[in-house]
Scaffold this active site. Sequence first.
Site, PDB file in Angstrom:
ATOM      1  CE  LYS A  94      -3.943  -2.164   2.363  1.00 10.90           C
ATOM      2  NZ  LYS A  94      -4.696  -2.261   3.630  1.00 10.90           N
ATOM      3  CB  SER A 134      -1.855  -0.160   8.737  1.00  9.97           C
ATOM      4  OG  SER A 134      -3.145   0.358   8.725  1.00  9.97           O
ATOM      5  CG  ASP A 135      -3.660  -5.629   5.183  1.00  9.95           C
ATOM      6  OD1 ASP A 135      -4.500  -5.155   4.398  1.00  9.95           O
ATOM      7  OD2 ASP A 135      -3.637  -6.826   5.518  1.00  9.95           O
ATOM      8  CB  THR A 136      -6.380  -5.460  10.089  1.00  9.07           C
ATOM      9  OG1 THR A 136      -5.926  -4.211  10.640  1.00  9.07           O
ATOM     10  CG2 THR A 136      -6.810  -6.372  11.230  1.00  9.07           C
ATOM     11  CB  SER A 192       1.600  -5.190   9.236  1.00  3.85           C
ATOM     12  OG  SER A 192       1.782  -6.533   9.620  1.00  3.85           O
TER      13      SER A 192
END
Length: 197
Positions: free
Chosen positions: A63, A80-82, A117
Site C-alpha cells: 500500500k 497498514s493492513d489487518t 501491520s
Amino acid sequence: MTKNPLKEKLMEIKIILGSGSPRRKMFLEELGLEFEVRTKSVEEVYPEHLQGKEISDYLAQLKAEPFKAELKSNEVVITSDTVVWHNGVSLAKAADEKEAFSMIRTLSGDWHEVITSVCFTSKNFQKTVSAVTKVKFKEFTDDEINYYIEEFEPFDKAGAYGIQEWIGMIGIEEIQGSYSNVVGLPTHLVYETLMSL
C-alpha cells in the site's frame, strides 16, 4: 502547560495517512497528530505461501508503493493492513452476507488472532511493525450472526466483524493483547515508532 510529546517530536515532519479508514483516522486524531489523508488504490493480492503476519506486512508495504515517488524529504506516509488469522487461514473482507455469515460462524466459540501491520515510509527509509491480539468469541446463534450482519454490514472489515460494534459487546469472552489493534491500529506501536523517528 505541558505539550503533547509526540506533536513536539514531529514538528518538522509531515504525516500522511495512506488510508481511508475512519477508524485509523480517529486513532491518529486521538494521538493528537496533525496529518493529511491521502489514498491510493492498490490491488490487495499477496503470494499464496505467506502466512499470518507475513501477509499483513506484505500488504502494508504494498500500500506504500504508490506514494514513494511523490514523497518530499520531510514526509512520512503510514499504511497498514489487518488480517484475521484462524486455523492457518486468513479471513479477509467478506464479499457478501453469505461469506460474512460463514466467517463469523467459523470464528464462533473459538480463539483467533488479529494481526495488524503498520508501515512507515519516507524518501529514505521504510519500517514495518506489527501487533498480534488473541480474541476468544462465545458460541453465536444463527440469529445473532444474521442480526449483526443485517444491522451493521461489516463488509469493510477483516474477518467480517468490528470489535467495537454490537458483536464485540455481546460476543468477546476474552482478549489478550492490544484492543486498538483489533479495531485497526496498534496505537502503542504507532506512538513508539513515530517517537523514534
